[in-house]
Motif scaffolding. Structure first.
Motif, PDB file in Angstrom:
ATOM      1  N   SER A  82      -3.294 -29.609 -11.867  1.00  0.00           N
ATOM      2  CA  SER A  82      -4.029 -29.306 -13.096  1.00  0.00           C
ATOM      3  C   SER A  82      -3.350 -28.244 -13.951  1.00  0.00           C
ATOM      4  O   SER A  82      -2.617 -27.400 -13.449  1.00  0.00           O
ATOM      5  CB  SER A  82      -5.433 -28.824 -12.735  1.00  0.00           C
ATOM      6  N   SER A  83      -3.656 -28.303 -15.240  1.00  0.00           N
ATOM      7  CA  SER A  83      -3.202 -27.271 -16.169  1.00  0.00           C
ATOM      8  C   SER A  83      -4.088 -26.031 -16.061  1.00  0.00           C
ATOM      9  O   SER A  83      -3.742 -24.979 -16.587  1.00  0.00           O
ATOM     10  CB  SER A  83      -3.209 -27.801 -17.598  1.00  0.00           C
ATOM     11  N   LYS A  84      -5.240 -26.155 -15.408  1.00  0.00           N
ATOM     12  CA  LYS A  84      -6.110 -25.000 -15.169  1.00  0.00           C
ATOM     13  C   LYS A  84      -5.487 -24.214 -14.020  1.00  0.00           C
ATOM     14  O   LYS A  84      -5.688 -24.532 -12.860  1.00  0.00           O
ATOM     15  CB  LYS A  84      -7.526 -25.444 -14.821  1.00  0.00           C
ATOM     16  N   ASN A  85      -4.700 -23.187 -14.367  1.00  0.00           N
ATOM     17  CA  ASN A  85      -3.871 -22.540 -13.363  1.00  0.00           C
ATOM     18  C   ASN A  85      -4.122 -21.042 -13.248  1.00  0.00           C
ATOM     19  O   ASN A  85      -3.250 -20.293 -12.844  1.00  0.00           O
ATOM     20  CB  ASN A  85      -2.394 -22.820 -13.673  1.00  0.00           C
ATOM     21  N   GLU A  86      -5.308 -20.605 -13.603  1.00  0.00           N
ATOM     22  CA  GLU A  86      -5.653 -19.197 -13.421  1.00  0.00           C
ATOM     23  C   GLU A  86      -6.019 -18.957 -11.947  1.00  0.00           C
ATOM     24  O   GLU A  86      -6.357 -19.889 -11.232  1.00  0.00           O
ATOM     25  CB  GLU A  86      -6.836 -18.819 -14.324  1.00  0.00           C
ATOM     26  N   GLU A  87      -5.984 -17.712 -11.535  1.00  0.00           N
ATOM     27  CA  GLU A  87      -6.313 -17.388 -10.148  1.00  0.00           C
ATOM     28  C   GLU A  87      -7.723 -17.866  -9.791  1.00  0.00           C
ATOM     29  O   GLU A  87      -7.953 -18.382  -8.699  1.00  0.00           O
ATOM     30  CB  GLU A  87      -6.192 -15.872  -9.909  1.00  0.00           C
ATOM     31  N   ALA A  88      -8.671 -17.720 -10.721  1.00  0.00           N
ATOM     32  CA  ALA A  88     -10.049 -18.170 -10.475  1.00  0.00           C
ATOM     33  C   ALA A  88     -10.103 -19.679 -10.229  1.00  0.00           C
ATOM     34  O   ALA A  88     -10.892 -20.149  -9.396  1.00  0.00           O
ATOM     35  CB  ALA A  88     -10.945 -17.803 -11.648  1.00  0.00           C
ATOM     36  N   ASP A  89      -9.255 -20.445 -10.930  1.00  0.00           N
ATOM     37  CA  ASP A  89      -9.215 -21.896 -10.735  1.00  0.00           C
ATOM     38  C   ASP A  89      -8.708 -22.229  -9.335  1.00  0.00           C
ATOM     39  O   ASP A  89      -9.222 -23.136  -8.670  1.00  0.00           O
ATOM     40  CB  ASP A  89      -8.311 -22.566 -11.772  1.00  0.00           C
ATOM     41  N   LYS A  90      -7.701 -21.498  -8.868  1.00  0.00           N
ATOM     42  CA  LYS A  90      -7.159 -21.724  -7.519  1.00  0.00           C
ATOM     43  C   LYS A  90      -8.204 -21.405  -6.463  1.00  0.00           C
ATOM     44  O   LYS A  90      -8.377 -22.157  -5.504  1.00  0.00           O
ATOM     45  CB  LYS A  90      -5.911 -20.863  -7.302  1.00  0.00           C
ATOM     46  N   VAL A  91      -8.890 -20.284  -6.633  1.00  0.00           N
ATOM     47  CA  VAL A  91      -9.926 -19.893  -5.675  1.00  0.00           C
ATOM     48  C   VAL A  91     -11.052 -20.931  -5.665  1.00  0.00           C
ATOM     49  O   VAL A  91     -11.507 -21.362  -4.603  1.00  0.00           O
ATOM     50  CB  VAL A  91     -10.483 -18.481  -5.993  1.00  0.00           C
ATOM     51  N   TRP A  92     -11.494 -21.360  -6.845  1.00  0.00           N
ATOM     52  CA  TRP A  92     -12.566 -22.346  -6.934  1.00  0.00           C
ATOM     53  C   TRP A  92     -12.142 -23.668  -6.290  1.00  0.00           C
ATOM     54  O   TRP A  92     -12.922 -24.304  -5.592  1.00  0.00           O
ATOM     55  CB  TRP A  92     -13.000 -22.548  -8.382  1.00  0.00           C
TER      56      TRP A  92
END
Length: 119
Positions: A82-92
């Motif tokens: 995914s292009s959603k690559n913030e740390e919060a996205d990884k944790v989620w």
């Protein structure tokens, strides 16, 4: 590893991922959204799933959560692409049961590395 499911609504991305994975010698099955991905995870019983997040019908997080919590499919590793690559996205993604995450834009080597890591 014999069969990989690619769940991606962008047909250009889907075709690219499928081509890269097929070059690794695996059978590739594709789905266009999370709902189709969930159904194909049950009917095709793949060895690995590459899952986008932002898709119509059902997003990748919901599909991943359902796949990794269902007795019939919880053994299948799910790699979020995914292009959603913030740390919060990884944790989620991890909280939903994802095994790993590959950021877009990705290299062919990053996809192939996931196949190697999970075999």
């Amino acid at each position: 590893m014999k069969k990989v499911l690619v769940v991606e609504d962008d047909l250009v991305q889907q075709k690219h991922i499928c081509t890269v994975l097929a070059s690794c010698g695996v059978e590739v099955v594709a789905a266009n959204d999370g709902k189709q991905g969930l159904e194909k995870a049950k009917t095709e019983n793949p060895d690995l799933i590459f899952m986008d997040i932002v898709m119509p019908e059902m997003d990748g997080y919901s599909a991943c959560r359902q796949i990794t919590s269902d007795e019939a499919t919880k053994h299948i590793p799910v790699v979020i692409v995914s292009s959603k690559n913030e740390e919060a996205d990884k944790v989620w993604a991890q909280l939903q049961g994802a095994t790993a995450m590959v950021p877009k834009p990705f290299t062919d080597a990053e996809l192939m590395a996931q196949i190697s890591a999970l075999t």
